[in-house]
Design a protein around this motif. Structure first.
Motif, short mmCIF file in Angstrom:
data_model
loop_
_atom_site.label_atom_id
_atom_site.label_comp_id
_atom_site.label_asym_id
_atom_site.label_seq_id
_atom_site.Cartn_x
_atom_site.Cartn_y
_atom_site.Cartn_z
N PHE A 11 0.81 -1.22 0.00
CA PHE A 11 0.00 0.00 0.00
C PHE A 11 0.84 1.27 0.00
O PHE A 11 1.97 1.28 0.48
CB PHE A 11 -0.94 0.01 1.22
CG PHE A 11 -2.22 -0.72 0.96
CD1 PHE A 11 -3.21 -0.17 0.16
CD2 PHE A 11 -2.43 -1.99 1.49
CE1 PHE A 11 -4.38 -0.84 -0.10
CE2 PHE A 11 -3.60 -2.67 1.22
CZ PHE A 11 -4.58 -2.10 0.44
N MET A 64 -12.65 1.53 -1.79
CA MET A 64 -11.19 1.68 -1.70
C MET A 64 -10.85 3.15 -1.71
O MET A 64 -11.44 3.92 -2.45
CB MET A 64 -10.52 1.01 -2.90
CG MET A 64 -10.69 -0.48 -2.91
SD MET A 64 -10.15 -1.14 -4.47
CE MET A 64 -10.84 -2.78 -4.39
N SER A 89 -7.11 4.34 -0.64
CA SER A 89 -5.71 4.57 -1.00
C SER A 89 -5.23 3.54 -2.02
O SER A 89 -5.70 2.40 -2.07
CB SER A 89 -4.83 4.53 0.26
OG SER A 89 -5.07 3.36 0.96
N GLN A 119 -0.63 0.30 -8.36
CA GLN A 119 -1.62 1.23 -8.93
C GLN A 119 -1.05 2.63 -9.01
O GLN A 119 -1.23 3.34 -10.01
CB GLN A 119 -2.90 1.21 -8.07
CG GLN A 119 -3.67 -0.10 -8.20
CD GLN A 119 -4.65 -0.37 -7.07
OE1 GLN A 119 -4.75 0.42 -6.12
NE2 GLN A 119 -5.35 -1.48 -7.15
N GLY A 179 -1.74 -10.62 -5.78
CA GLY A 179 -2.63 -9.96 -4.83
C GLY A 179 -2.26 -8.52 -4.53
O GLY A 179 -2.53 -8.02 -3.44
N SER A 180 -1.63 -7.83 -5.48
CA SER A 180 -1.20 -6.45 -5.20
C SER A 180 -2.10 -5.41 -5.88
O SER A 180 -1.83 -4.23 -5.81
CB SER A 180 0.26 -6.26 -5.64
OG SER A 180 0.39 -6.56 -7.02
N GLY A 181 -3.16 -5.87 -6.54
CA GLY A 181 -4.12 -4.92 -7.13
C GLY A 181 -3.85 -4.56 -8.57
O GLY A 181 -4.16 -3.44 -9.01
N LYS A 182 -3.34 -5.51 -9.34
CA LYS A 182 -3.00 -5.22 -10.74
C LYS A 182 -4.25 -4.99 -11.60
O LYS A 182 -4.21 -4.24 -12.56
CB LYS A 182 -2.13 -6.35 -11.33
CG LYS A 182 -0.73 -6.41 -10.73
CD LYS A 182 0.17 -7.36 -11.44
CE LYS A 182 -0.15 -8.82 -11.18
NZ LYS A 182 -0.01 -9.23 -9.78
N THR A 183 -5.35 -5.65 -11.23
CA THR A 183 -6.56 -5.54 -12.06
C THR A 183 -7.02 -4.08 -12.16
O THR A 183 -7.28 -3.56 -13.24
CB THR A 183 -7.70 -6.42 -11.48
OG1 THR A 183 -7.15 -7.70 -11.16
CG2 THR A 183 -8.85 -6.58 -12.44
N GLU A 235 -2.01 -11.24 -16.40
CA GLU A 235 -1.43 -12.52 -15.97
C GLU A 235 -0.72 -13.19 -17.13
O GLU A 235 -0.97 -14.36 -17.46
CB GLU A 235 -2.51 -13.44 -15.39
CG GLU A 235 -3.14 -12.86 -14.15
CD GLU A 235 -3.23 -13.84 -12.98
OE1 GLU A 235 -3.00 -15.04 -13.19
OE2 GLU A 235 -3.51 -13.38 -11.87
N ASP A 240 -9.19 -14.66 -6.26
CA ASP A 240 -8.95 -13.82 -5.10
C ASP A 240 -9.83 -14.34 -3.96
O ASP A 240 -10.86 -13.79 -3.65
CB ASP A 240 -9.31 -12.37 -5.46
CG ASP A 240 -9.01 -11.43 -4.33
OD1 ASP A 240 -8.06 -11.69 -3.58
OD2 ASP A 240 -9.73 -10.43 -4.19
N ARG A 296 -2.40 -17.19 -3.43
CA ARG A 296 -3.82 -17.13 -3.04
C ARG A 296 -3.96 -16.73 -1.58
O ARG A 296 -5.07 -16.53 -1.10
CB ARG A 296 -4.54 -18.48 -3.26
CG ARG A 296 -4.59 -19.01 -4.68
CD ARG A 296 -4.97 -17.99 -5.68
NE ARG A 296 -3.80 -17.47 -6.36
CZ ARG A 296 -3.72 -16.29 -6.97
NH1 ARG A 296 -4.75 -15.49 -6.98
NH2 ARG A 296 -2.61 -15.90 -7.56
N ARG A 347 -2.80 -11.86 0.50
CA ARG A 347 -3.12 -10.89 -0.55
C ARG A 347 -3.33 -9.51 0.04
O ARG A 347 -3.73 -9.37 1.19
CB ARG A 347 -4.37 -11.35 -1.32
CG ARG A 347 -4.08 -12.58 -2.17
CD ARG A 347 -5.29 -13.12 -2.86
NE ARG A 347 -5.69 -12.37 -4.05
CZ ARG A 347 -5.06 -12.42 -5.21
NH1 ARG A 347 -3.98 -13.17 -5.34
NH2 ARG A 347 -5.51 -11.74 -6.25
N ILE A 348 -3.04 -8.54 -0.78
CA ILE A 348 -3.27 -7.13 -0.46
C ILE A 348 -2.84 -6.76 0.97
O ILE A 348 -3.57 -6.16 1.73
CB ILE A 348 -4.73 -6.74 -0.82
CG1 ILE A 348 -4.83 -5.26 -1.16
CG2 ILE A 348 -5.78 -7.18 0.15
CD1 ILE A 348 -4.47 -4.94 -2.57
N LYS A 363 -14.13 -14.26 -7.68
CA LYS A 363 -13.51 -14.25 -6.37
C LYS A 363 -14.50 -14.53 -5.26
O LYS A 363 -14.16 -15.11 -4.26
CB LYS A 363 -12.90 -12.89 -6.14
CG LYS A 363 -11.95 -12.51 -7.24
CD LYS A 363 -11.38 -11.15 -7.01
CE LYS A 363 -10.44 -10.82 -8.15
NZ LYS A 363 -9.68 -9.64 -7.94
#
Ligand SMILES: Nc1ncnc2c1ncn2[C@@H]1O[C@H](COP(=O)(O)OP(=O)(O)OP(=O)(O)O)[C@@H](O)[C@H]1O
Length: 756
Positions: free
Chosen positions: A131, A155, A157, A162, A182-186, A293, A477, A502, A505-506, A738
């Motif tokens: 983050f 969300m 921050s 991102q 799980g770092s928010g690439k989507t 991916e 997710d 899996r 994550r985040i 997810k």
């Protein structure tokens, strides 16, 4: 998954790229041969040997007869001289056991290969900060988009990836984005796509067709990305998202394409299908091409499909923005970047472990440059992820897995676990076995069931043979998973990273356990060479949980008391648990009529392609043929490890008798090779897996978004469109996203409620 402790038994992605070996007939690689010989030597040196009949088995290691020495390196305590395992409780209906009432669980702790010391080099893992303290509203985005991110996605921050990616993509640059699982690439690509399309001067018309194409490796990931895009588009109803992912009839997909999809999310295979057969799919307006991916896309063997897609798009349009995202940066990904990106910015979240003091190191934006070998091969692992390995002899794998599940899910609180296996059959086998033995199944207590079976936790299963239900996996997710267990080792470090990804994550914490056989211990070094650090848990520490529950206590005749303590007691209890499993596998309640016919059956396959659910001879026991099919599927999967791992994972290093034990079989099946590999064609689907109506509703949900976005809002129309999908809607996308695992439905993972 629910708030209660749960275990998700899961089959991973197929090893598409892995070369297949000619199983038993292939000459051994020199290294495999050396290891096999070393193992043989160990057997000779440890005055132990498998039973004589096992020595004649074609596919297992020969071993010489020696006398009672306990496994070395496992339990330090003195071995019990005369431990007689619990007498089988297999009931009177068991033909063989009637004849031979004293069938015993042969010692789990004898004849095992030595557990090697793990000499794992300690490596410094690449670590990223998830983050940032920067908020989305600091970006130059449409106010409605910001409020949607805040209020719909909840969300505020940005994550590091991102923060780095969104401004670069908004500038119109191509980018290669590498960041951990799980770092928010989507959102890192969805936000710029939506921002740029809503801002287009001439307002997008649905009939214009695709402006953005998002390619993802799997159906479930397609659905996840679709859901994210759909949410972001809430204020911009004139832009229509859509998803193509197979499972739906091509005809109805064609109809949706004809109507118009502006942001098209698809799996590569399905899109190629349409490029070749659908006249209405045009790419002339494409502004964005996203390859999400990318490492998994390549792992799953889609490279050719990507080339076809790139050629089709290039033929119609040139000026577009290309983005490639990946959790791992492999040579394949670099190659794909070369052919798909133009003068890209390379974005990777910096390695926190390197230089925390240098503020510049917080941002890595660089023009694409050739990457060094070590850069390509090292992967970032979430900082909150503790990785473990345990080395367990084949005979003890099943009890060790069960003990680990019990330890985490029965004796600890708030644990959620995903267990990865190498095939659908393995998932089905362990799911049924654990459900019936560890949880007690349904109905009256029966043999092969623990006296105090627990109902405090539950099992779900997910695999590709589960039609209409989710094939979770890569890219999923699953919320708040605390443990990932890999019962069968993955075929590549990238696959390892995606599996353990899996959890943790985040920014959350999580742990993983890899279970290896002694002959596979070198795999730890292979992981270390990719900067993957892993610490050992001793098998005896896992098994020691069995002392916490007296249901594993060995029952003795009369008033005889157990004086077993320490390692000996653990051994006794592990044997009790193994006996429960073996009783279940060999129990009469699992038999179906026609046993005799089944026992004579050499193929195990009915004329219609389905397997005989009948019995087969295994040593002197009779078991359900499906258990042998399961064992066979394990061996088949084992034979597909890639060449570079063959010196570690080679079928010739397997001791079939010991492996059979890990399937609850009392002995190696005699007719294993005779059982046809035609099993592939076997229809393993059961009625409870065929909930076709669910998928119809799922399709309706997709259509609802697509058809109600801006142009057609009436529910009646939605229904009509859903019906138009016709028979196709009965075999649609079986995958869900997810949220699927958030809601337990009995013992099986099913579609989320909102899709029903
Ligand atoms: N800025 C954010 N704040 C809070 N949660 C976020 C944020 N961005 C993404 N998430 C959540 O983090 C989770 C992981 O995001 P996502 O699936 O995009 O990760 P990923 O990097 O694509 O992972 P993988 O490579 O494993 O697919 C999702 O549940 C997503 O909703």
């Amino acid at each position: 998954m629910a708030a209660t402790d749960r275990v998700l038994l899961h089959v991973p992605e197929p090893r598409a790229a892995a070369p297949r070996t000619r199983t038993f007939s292939r000459p051994r690689p020199a290294r495999a041969r050396r290891q096999a010989e070393a193992t043989k030597r160990r057997y000779r040196e440890s005055s132990e040997a498998p039973p004589a009949k096992r020595r004649s088995e074609a596919s297992c290691l020969p071993a010489k007869k020696t006398a009672g020495k306990e496994t070395q390196g496992t339990f330090q305590g003195k071995a019990p001289k005369t431990f007689s395992p619990k007498k089988s409780s297999a009931g009177g209906s068991d033909r063989n056991q009637e004849r031979k009432p004293g069938i015993k669980t042969s010692s789990l702790f004898k004849n095992n290969p030595e557990i090697p010391e793990l000499h794992r080099p300690v490596v410094k893992q690449v670590q990223e900060k998830v983050f940032t303290s920067d908020a989305f509203h600091e970006l130059d985005l449409h106010p409605h988009l910001i409020s949607t991110i805040n209020s719909v996605l909840k969300m505020s921050s940005m994550t590091s990836v991102q923060k780095q990616s969104i401004p670069v993509l908004l500038e119109g640059r191509d980018a290669l984005v590498r960041s951990q699982t799980g770092s928010g690439k989507t959102l890192a690509y969805c936000i710029p796509v939506v921002q740029s399309l809503q801002a287009m001067e001439s307002k997008i018309q649905r009939a214009d067709g695709p402006y953005a194409l998002i390619l993802v490796p799997t159906r479930e990931l397609a659905l996840q990305s679709f859901e994210t895009v759909q949410k972001l588009l809430k204020p911009f109803t004139w832009i229509v998202p859509g998803v193509l992912m197979g499972g739906e009839k091509r005809k109805s997909e064609k109809a949706r394409i004809r109507k118009g999809i502006n942001i098209l999310i698809s799996t590569p295979g399905r899109l190629v299908d349409h490029i070749k057969s659908t006249k209405n799919i045009h790419f002339s307006r494409i502004r964005w091409l996203i390859l999400d991916e990318a490492d998994r896309i390549l792992d799953l063997g889609f490279e050719k499909d990507i080339t076809v897609i790139l050629n089709a798009i290039n033929a119609e349009c040139q000026g577009r923005q290309n983005v490639l995202l990946s959790a791992t940066l492999t040579e394949g990904v670099a190659r794909l970047a070369d052919i798909s990106l133009h003068n890209p910015v390379s974005i990777s979240v910096p390695d926190e472990s390197h230089d925390r003091s240098d503020p510049k190191s917080r941002v890595v934006l660089e023009a694409s440059a050739p990457r060094t070998g070590s850069e390509l091969d090292s992967f970032a692992i979430p900082a909150g992820l503790d990785q473990h390995v345990t080395v367990v002899p084949s005979k003890l794998r099943l009890v060790s897995l069960a003990a680990f599940i019990l330890q985490k899910c029965k004796f600890e609180r708030d644990q959620k676990m995903v267990v990865f296996f190498s095939s659908c059959e393995l998932v089905e086998f362990h799911y049924n076995l654990f459900l019936q033995t560890l949880l007690g199944g349904s109905g009256a207590p029966a043999q092969g069931r623990l006296p105090s079976a627990s109902t405090q936790f539950g099992f779900l299963r997910l695999h590709g043979d589960m039609e209409q239900e989710d094939v979770a996996a890569r890219g999923l997710d699953l919320p708040q998973v605390t443990w990932i267990v890999q019962y069968n080792a993955p075929a590549s470090p990238a696959e390892y990273i995606h599996r353990i990804g899996r959890t943790a994550r985040i920014g959350c914490r999580g742990s993983s356990l890899l279970i290896l056989a002694p002959s596979e211990a070198e795999y730890v070094n292979s992981l270390a060479s990719h900067k993957i650090n892993i610490s050992e848990i001793k098998m005896e520490d896992i098994l020691s949980v069995l002392t916490k529950d007296d249901c594993f206590k060995r029952s003795r005749r009369g008033n005889q008391k157990s004086h077993a303590v320490g390692p000996q007691e653990i051994r006794e209890r592990a044997t009790v648990l193994q006996t429960v499993f073996e009783d279940y596998v060999h129990s009469s309640e699992r038999r179906v009529s026609g046993a005799k016919k089944g026992a004579q059956d050499t193929t195990g396959i009915k004329p219609d392609g389905s397997p005989h659910l009948s019995n087969s001879l295994v040593g002197e026991q009779t078991v359900n043929v499906m258990d042998i099919v399961t064992l066979q599927s394990f061996i088949r999967a084992y034979a597909t490890y890639p060449r570079e791992l063959k010196h570690i994972f080679h079928v010739r290093l397997l001791h079939l008798g010991h492996v059979a034990k890990s399937f609850g079989l009392r002995d190696a099946p005699k007719n294993l090779s005779a059982l046809s590999v035609k099993k592939k064609k076997a229809n393993l689907k059961r009625p409870d897996l065929q909930r076709r109506t669910q998928s119809r509703h799922r399709l309706a949900e997709i259509l609802r978004s697509e058809y109600s976005s801006g142009m057609e809002t009436s529910v009646a129309k939605v229904k009509k469109q859903s019906e138009c999908a016709g028979p196709g809607s009965q075999r649609p996308a079986s995958a869900v996203g997810k949220k699927q695992a958030q809601k337990p439905h009995g013992g099986t993972a099913r579609l989320p409620r909102k899709y029903l």
